[in-house]
Scaffold this active site. Structure first.
Site, short mmCIF file in Angstrom:
data_model
loop_
_atom_site.label_atom_id
_atom_site.label_comp_id
_atom_site.label_asym_id
_atom_site.label_seq_id
_atom_site.Cartn_x
_atom_site.Cartn_y
_atom_site.Cartn_z
N CYS A 60 0.91 -1.35 -0.24
CA CYS A 60 0.11 0.41 0.04
C CYS A 60 1.28 1.09 0.20
O CYS A 60 1.55 2.12 1.20
CB CYS A 60 -1.03 -0.22 1.29
SG CYS A 60 -1.68 1.48 1.61
N CYS A 91 -0.58 4.37 2.04
CA CYS A 91 -0.33 3.73 3.56
C CYS A 91 1.61 4.24 3.88
O CYS A 91 1.75 5.17 5.01
CB CYS A 91 -0.42 2.03 4.36
SG CYS A 91 -1.64 2.09 3.65
N ASP A 92 2.43 3.28 3.06
CA ASP A 92 3.79 3.86 3.42
C ASP A 92 4.92 4.44 2.72
O ASP A 92 5.99 4.67 2.95
CB ASP A 92 4.78 1.98 3.48
CG ASP A 92 4.04 1.50 4.13
OD1 ASP A 92 2.92 1.51 5.55
OD2 ASP A 92 3.17 0.19 3.38
#
Ligand code: NAP
Length: 299
Positions: free
Chosen positions: A130, A133-134
């Site tokens: 993701c 997300c990261d």
């Protein structure tokens, strides 16, 4: 006894819950992680009607609040098994069990992995599924995205705005994803396309340091700080209900009326066998599954 138990608190599940509760049913949603499903990992939603700009996280939170305000109960538990008891379904979670007259499966999908050695060891240490997300951990660093669908293209675009360099690795020489996204990526100076190539090894000691790719019969190493794997998703329905008809890929085999082969069990959203998996088709499924479930309950 609940009238309706919904497995999964994503857009499909919460829409089904909203339709059911507004029809005066007692509704439970069981969600394993956070409400909103996959969409909470999307930076910006631009293609949902009458919602010109909203983040995925805001969308998920708003939907959860809307459902709760209407009286939907939400428990954060992982469903392990659903047993058809005839008049009702027994929904077993890791700690509890619930009875419901009907069940709506809206349990979505999970990322497909590359099945490489070290992949689980490096997950969270350079390997991610993701980018939204990261991605911010890799500002000005070198990253790779693997995949050729819309997710991979969007993730590469997102990362191009923060990383120093983005390799986009795809196993074929043409993309399955949207050409408009491909054109946008071609204009980015820091994006390099690595086509007809597969990631064959993940290298490093305690974290990912490089990947080995195989391209046109040759292998080579690319130094990267992170690899974002975006090679599709797999449905989470396997083993949940004995006798439930799945297609060859594990998606629940139900038609547009969202009724499965088991009376009283309905399916909505990405976990259903269908052509187009989008936010709008997930919420549409939720409305249909709930309406069909109401008709079933009245019989
Ligand atoms: P996808 O469309 O199924 O694409 C998966 C990609 O991964 C394909 O390019 C596939 O290659 C590649 N792949 C699969 N297995 C692989 C493996 N073992 N090794 C290497 N590569 C592999 O998945 P997705 O991109 O996650 O999208 C899922 C659905 O959501 C699609 O319908 C997509 O359009 C939709 N979506 C829409 C948006 C939007 O904003 N409109 C955004 C994201 C996703 P091949 O092409 O060679 O098969």
């Amino acid at each position: 006894m609940y009238d309706v138990a919904v497995v999964g608190g994503g857009p499909a599940g919460l829409t089904a819950a909203i339709y059911s509760v507004r029809a005066n049913r007692k509704v439970l949603v069981l969600e394993a992680a956070a409400c909103g499903g996959q969409i909470i990992n999307t930076t910006e939603i631009e293609n949902y009607p009458a919602t010109p700009k909203i983040t995925g996280l805001e969308f998920g939170q708003t939907l959860q609040k809307q459902a709760e305000d209407l009286g939907v109960e939400i428990e954060f538990e992982t469903v392990e098994k659903i047993i058809d008891k005839g008049d009702y379904k027994l929904v077993k979670t890791e700690d509890d069990q619930y009875r419901a007259k009907v069940v709506i499966l809206a349990c979505g999908t999970e990322p497909r992995t590359l099945s490489l050695d070290n992949e689980s060891k490096f997950t969270g240490r350079g390997v991610s599924y993701c980018a939204t997300c990261d991605g911010s951990f890799y500002k000005s660093r070198t990253v790779a995205v693997n995949g050729g669908g819309n997710t991979a293209l969007q993730e590469a675009l997102y990362l191009a705005d923060m990383a120093g360099k983005v390799y986009l690795i795809h196993r074929r020489d043409e993309f399955r994803g949207n050409q408009a996204l491909v054109q946008k990526l071609k204009k980015k100076d820091n994006v390099e396309f690595v086509l007809s190539a597969n990631v064959v090894a993940l290298n490093g000691d305690r974290k990912l340091e490089s990947i080995t790719i195989s391209q046109n019969g040759e292998t080579k190493e690319l130094k990267v700080d992170a690899l974002f794997v975006a090679i599709g998703r797999i449905p989470k329905a396997k083993g949940l209900v004995d006798g439930l008809k799945l297609d060859e890929y594990g998606f629940v085999d139900a038609g547009e009326n969202c009724a499965t082969n088991i009376p009283g069990i309905f399916v909505a959203g990405d976990v259903r066998k269908k052509e187009i998996r989008q936010l709008v088709t997930a919420t549409s499924d939720g409305a249909i599954a709930a309406t069909e479930a109401l008709n079933f309950d009245r019989k």
